[in-house]
Design a protein around this motif. Structure first.
Motif, PDB file in Angstrom:
ATOM      1  N   GLN A 124       0.824  -1.204   0.000  1.00 48.01           N
ATOM      2  CA  GLN A 124       0.000   0.000   0.000  1.00 48.01           C
ATOM      3  C   GLN A 124       0.860   1.256   0.000  1.00 48.01           C
ATOM      4  OE1 GLN A 124      -2.670  -0.252   3.326  1.00 48.01           O
ATOM      5  NE2 GLN A 124      -3.442  -2.260   2.760  1.00 48.01           N
ATOM      6  N   VAL A 125       2.085   1.117   0.487  1.00 44.45           N
ATOM      7  CA  VAL A 125       3.047   2.207   0.464  1.00 44.45           C
ATOM      8  C   VAL A 125       4.422   1.570   0.336  1.00 44.45           C
ATOM      9  CG1 VAL A 125       3.351   2.258   2.982  1.00 44.45           C
ATOM     10  CG2 VAL A 125       3.815   4.322   1.646  1.00 44.45           C
ATOM     11  N   THR A 126       5.338   2.249  -0.321  1.00 43.74           N
ATOM     12  CA  THR A 126       6.695   1.726  -0.451  1.00 43.74           C
ATOM     13  C   THR A 126       7.602   2.380   0.586  1.00 43.74           C
ATOM     14  OG1 THR A 126       7.468   3.426  -2.004  1.00 43.74           O
ATOM     15  CG2 THR A 126       6.338   1.475  -2.929  1.00 43.74           C
ATOM     16  N   PRO A 127       8.718   1.752   0.923  1.00 48.76           N
ATOM     17  CA  PRO A 127       9.658   2.384   1.846  1.00 48.76           C
ATOM     18  C   PRO A 127      10.106   3.762   1.391  1.00 48.76           C
ATOM     19  CG  PRO A 127      10.212   0.071   1.574  1.00 48.76           C
ATOM     20  CD  PRO A 127       9.124   0.365   0.578  1.00 48.76           C
ATOM     21  N   THR A 128      10.270   3.940   0.073  1.00 50.55           N
ATOM     22  CA  THR A 128      10.683   5.246  -0.445  1.00 50.55           C
ATOM     23  C   THR A 128       9.612   6.295  -0.213  1.00 50.55           C
ATOM     24  OG1 THR A 128      12.075   4.210  -2.143  1.00 50.55           O
ATOM     25  CG2 THR A 128      11.428   6.503  -2.497  1.00 50.55           C
ATOM     26  N   GLU A 129       8.353   5.931  -0.503  1.00 46.93           N
ATOM     27  CA  GLU A 129       7.251   6.868  -0.269  1.00 46.93           C
ATOM     28  C   GLU A 129       7.147   7.224   1.208  1.00 46.93           C
ATOM     29  OE1 GLU A 129       4.179   5.463  -3.847  1.00 46.93           O
ATOM     30  OE2 GLU A 129       4.108   4.494  -1.873  1.00 46.93           O
ATOM     31  N   LEU A 130       7.300   6.227   2.064  1.00 41.70           N
ATOM     32  CA  LEU A 130       7.229   6.457   3.503  1.00 41.70           C
ATOM     33  C   LEU A 130       8.349   7.372   3.963  1.00 41.70           C
ATOM     34  CD1 LEU A 130       5.916   5.824   6.223  1.00 41.70           C
ATOM     35  CD2 LEU A 130       7.340   3.780   6.364  1.00 41.70           C
ATOM     36  N   GLU A 159      16.868   0.436  -1.104  1.00 41.13           N
ATOM     37  CA  GLU A 159      17.351  -0.923  -0.876  1.00 41.13           C
ATOM     38  C   GLU A 159      16.281  -1.764  -0.181  1.00 41.13           C
ATOM     39  OE1 GLU A 159      20.830  -0.190   1.414  1.00 41.13           O
ATOM     40  OE2 GLU A 159      22.045   0.474  -0.303  1.00 41.13           O
ATOM     41  N   SER A 160      15.589  -1.160   0.773  1.00 42.50           N
ATOM     42  CA  SER A 160      14.499  -1.852   1.454  1.00 42.50           C
ATOM     43  C   SER A 160      13.383  -2.193   0.478  1.00 42.50           C
ATOM     44  CB  SER A 160      13.952  -0.970   2.588  1.00 42.50           C
ATOM     45  OG  SER A 160      12.806  -1.548   3.174  1.00 42.50           O
ATOM     46  N   GLU A 161      13.099  -1.246  -0.421  1.00 44.47           N
ATOM     47  CA  GLU A 161      12.046  -1.471  -1.423  1.00 44.47           C
ATOM     48  C   GLU A 161      12.360  -2.674  -2.294  1.00 44.47           C
ATOM     49  OE1 GLU A 161       9.856   1.300  -4.776  1.00 44.47           O
ATOM     50  OE2 GLU A 161      10.706   2.209  -2.964  1.00 44.47           O
ATOM     51  N   GLU A 162      13.620  -2.825  -2.683  1.00 42.76           N
ATOM     52  CA  GLU A 162      14.015  -3.984  -3.487  1.00 42.76           C
ATOM     53  C   GLU A 162      13.820  -5.281  -2.719  1.00 42.76           C
ATOM     54  OE1 GLU A 162      14.868  -4.165  -6.690  1.00 42.76           O
ATOM     55  OE2 GLU A 162      14.282  -2.053  -6.728  1.00 42.76           O
ATOM     56  N   ARG A 163      14.109  -5.262  -1.417  1.00 46.93           N
ATOM     57  CA  ARG A 163      13.905  -6.477  -0.607  1.00 46.93           C
ATOM     58  C   ARG A 163      12.433  -6.845  -0.540  1.00 46.93           C
ATOM     59  NH1 ARG A 163      18.114  -3.952   2.446  1.00 46.93           N
ATOM     60  NH2 ARG A 163      16.618  -2.974   3.878  1.00 46.93           N
ATOM     61  N   TYR A 164      11.575  -5.848  -0.419  1.00 53.85           N
ATOM     62  CA  TYR A 164      10.132  -6.131  -0.382  1.00 53.85           C
ATOM     63  C   TYR A 164       9.665  -6.699  -1.716  1.00 53.85           C
ATOM     64  CZ  TYR A 164       8.915  -4.246   4.217  1.00 53.85           C
ATOM     65  OH  TYR A 164       8.787  -4.058   5.575  1.00 53.85           O
ATOM     66  N   LYS A 165      10.209  -6.179  -2.812  1.00 55.02           N
ATOM     67  CA  LYS A 165       9.826  -6.681  -4.131  1.00 55.02           C
ATOM     68  C   LYS A 165      10.193  -8.148  -4.286  1.00 55.02           C
ATOM     69  CE  LYS A 165      10.082  -2.270  -6.649  1.00 55.02           C
ATOM     70  NZ  LYS A 165      10.820  -1.495  -7.687  1.00 55.02           N
ATOM     71  N   ASP A 203      11.844  -3.371   8.789  1.00 49.92           N
ATOM     72  CA  ASP A 203      12.528  -3.021   7.543  1.00 49.92           C
ATOM     73  C   ASP A 203      11.741  -1.945   6.808  1.00 49.92           C
ATOM     74  OD1 ASP A 203      14.233  -2.954   5.423  1.00 49.92           O
ATOM     75  OD2 ASP A 203      13.935  -5.023   4.786  1.00 49.92           O
ATOM     76  N   GLY A 204      12.419  -0.834   6.510  1.00 49.14           N
ATOM     77  CA  GLY A 204      11.790   0.242   5.741  1.00 49.14           C
ATOM     78  C   GLY A 204      11.130   1.310   6.582  1.00 49.14           C
ATOM     79  N   ILE A 205      11.094   1.114   7.908  1.00 54.90           N
ATOM     80  CA  ILE A 205      10.456   2.115   8.773  1.00 54.90           C
ATOM     81  C   ILE A 205      11.522   3.082   9.284  1.00 54.90           C
ATOM     82  CG2 ILE A 205       9.155   2.501  10.894  1.00 54.90           C
ATOM     83  CD1 ILE A 205       7.842  -0.167  10.522  1.00 54.90           C
ATOM     84  N   PRO A 206      11.403   4.375   8.971  1.00 50.55           N
ATOM     85  CA  PRO A 206      12.408   5.344   9.431  1.00 50.55           C
ATOM     86  C   PRO A 206      12.352   5.530  10.945  1.00 50.55           C
ATOM     87  CG  PRO A 206      11.135   6.195   7.577  1.00 50.55           C
ATOM     88  CD  PRO A 206      10.414   4.985   8.085  1.00 50.55           C
ATOM     89  N   ILE A 207      13.464   5.942  11.504  1.00 50.28           N
ATOM     90  CA  ILE A 207      13.522   6.226  12.934  1.00 50.28           C
ATOM     91  C   ILE A 207      14.312   7.500  13.175  1.00 50.28           C
ATOM     92  CG2 ILE A 207      13.417   3.793  13.622  1.00 50.28           C
ATOM     93  CD1 ILE A 207      16.445   4.008  14.198  1.00 50.28           C
ATOM     94  N   ALA A 208      14.190   8.022  14.398  1.00 51.71           N
ATOM     95  CA  ALA A 208      15.028   9.126  14.847  1.00 51.71           C
ATOM     96  C   ALA A 208      15.880   8.601  15.993  1.00 51.71           C
ATOM     97  CB  ALA A 208      14.180  10.305  15.318  1.00 51.71           C
ATOM     98  N   VAL A 209      17.141   8.960  16.004  1.00 52.75           N
ATOM     99  CA  VAL A 209      18.073   8.504  17.022  1.00 52.75           C
ATOM    100  C   VAL A 209      18.607   9.709  17.783  1.00 52.75           C
ATOM    101  CG1 VAL A 209      20.255   7.312  17.433  1.00 52.75           C
ATOM    102  CG2 VAL A 209      18.743   6.523  15.614  1.00 52.75           C
ATOM    103  N   LYS A 210      18.554   9.643  19.084  1.00 51.24           N
ATOM    104  CA  LYS A 210      19.084  10.747  19.881  1.00 51.24           C
ATOM    105  C   LYS A 210      20.554  10.949  19.553  1.00 51.24           C
ATOM    106  CE  LYS A 210      19.253  12.741  24.434  1.00 51.24           C
ATOM    107  NZ  LYS A 210      18.872  12.651  25.844  1.00 51.24           N
TER     108      LYS A 210
END
Length: 422
Positions: A44-50, A81-87, A96-103
């Motif tokens: 429904q959404v790709t890692p790149t779009e996210l 790269e994550s998108e290719e793995r999902y494909k 995999d593919g979910i962005p994060i913030a790191v202190k």
């Protein structure tokens, strides 16, 4: 916010590498991690779009001053790269593919770590705090984060196995402790009322609710101040402008360069901690302050151990004395005083090395979110999070939408006054 068994300002944004990271999961329309994972898996959404959405949101909320470094190119590259793995149907895991913030005091390969200062701060009492939109997500990120790190001597070497939280339906076998010392000076009547309602919630559901005592809790802040400043003074000694951190342009002499470097590199708060720490570590003061603080820390830990040995499973306490102070009020007091006030209810768990979690509970009269703290037995994060998940389900705290915050509307939360429980 979850603090694992044993805390950390400023963040860096990057995509999640498999099985790593301090979390603040990026959200799809402010959804939960499970919803985002499902959307990625189902296409429904790709890692790149996210990733692009997250980057856009970071830019649109720049007024919050939340990020020091945004690794946009790296994030987009890893998203591809994550998108290719999902494909290929081979994602590395549910993160995999979910962005994060790191202190920005966690070292990250290829990305500058600044600790929001010209000099790097090191403190063994710092542990990652996991921020998520629900308890289940905190458990998922803990599973990725926990375990021994061979490059960190403060991590436990015991094996850690990720777990899924069960849906607790029967709390009749639980014993919930209410530490009387947490009815601290300055505790607002509003927070006290929420704390009492939460205790009644457990009691009415069949749990055993008992008052307990942690007599040395009141010494926690002073004990922490001595130990923390001593560590800061010791660790900051290396930042002389030669090998580490900032170097001043002043070159009249080596001594003047040292002095100028540390004056420019450390702000008033850090300099104050260095001075305090060096005082506590003086030969004539070492036993009187540092050694005594270590002994008090042991007494604090022993208080918790005694309560848990008595049959108590989880401790329920306030997290803060009141709701968040307005900025104009916050700056009226010095950093040390404000920090002592803010940390008085959470610091003891850190000193004792216990897991603790704050669960949003209700909105204050001013429309600001407030939460309650659950403290668990050492290395019993699963039990702690299971109970927290049950409580979260009971109070049904509404998710605050960032789009409303972006409007700078002081009344954006007023329509959610139902965020309380009876």
């Amino acid at each position: 916010m979850l603090r694992a068994s044993l805390r950390q300002r400023g963040s860096r944004f990057l995509p999640v590498p498999p099985r790593r990271g301090l979390c603040h999961p990026a959200v799809l329309k402010d959804g939960l991690r499970s919803q985002v994972s499902a959307a990625l898996k189902e296409g429904q959404v790709t890692p790149t779009e996210l990733c692009q959405r997250c980057l856009a949101r970071i830019k649109s909320t720049k007024f919050l001053n939340a990020y020091i470094t945004v690794a946009e190119e790296t994030a987009l590259k890893q998203a591809e790269e994550s998108e290719e793995r999902y494909k290929r149907g081979q994602p590395l895991g549910i993160l995999d593919g979910i962005p994060i913030a790191v202190k920005d005091n966690f070292n990250t390969a290829g990305i500058e770590t600044t600790c929001a200062s010209n000099m790097l701060k090191v403190n063994s009492m710092d542990v990652p705090g996991i921020l998520t939109r629900c308890v289940d997500d905190a458990a998922v990120l803990l599973g990725s984060l926990a375990g021994h790190d061979p490059k960190d001597s403060t991590t436990i070497q015991d094996d850690f196995r990720p777990f899924e939280l069960p849906n607790l339906t029967d709390v009749s076998k639980l014993s919930i402790g209410i530490p009387k010392e947490y009815h601290a000076p300055g505790l607002s009547s509003e927070i006290l009322g929420l704390w009492s309602k939460a205790a009644d919630l457990f009691k009415n559901a069949g749990a055993k609710v008992v008052e307990v005592s942690l007599p040395h809790t009141r010494y926690s802040i002073v004990c922490y101040h001595v130990l923390c400043t001593a560590e800061v003074a010791s660790n900051m000694a290396r930042f002389d402008g030669l090998e580490y951190g900032h170097r001043s342009d002043k070159k009249d002499s080596t001594e003047s360069m040292y002095a100028a470097t540390r004056r420019e590199g450390f702000n008033d708060v850090v300099r104050g901690r260095i001075l305090s720490g060096n005082y506590f570590l003086l030969k004539q003061n070492y036993e009187k302050y540092f050694v005594k603080a270590q002994k008090v820390r042991r007494l604090i830990a022993n208080d918790f151990a005694k309560v848990f040995r008595s049959g108590v499973d989880i401790l329920l306490t306030p997290t803060t004395l009141s709701d968040a102070a307005p900025y104009t009020e916050f700056i009226q007091e010095d950093n040390r005083t404000r920090s002592a006030q803010d940390d008085v209810l959470t610091q003891a768990a850190n000193m004792a090395g216990l897991p603790a979690i704050n669960v949003p509970t209700a909105l204050s009269e001013r429309g600001l979110p407030v939460g309650l703290q659950f403290i668990g037995r050492s290395f019993q994060e699963k039990q702690l999070l299971t109970v927290a998940k049950w409580f979260e389900k009971q109070v049904q705290f509404p998710m605050i939408q960032l789009e409303e915050v972006k409007r700078h509307d002081n009344g954006v939360f007023q329509h959610q006054k139902s965020a309380s429980f009876s």
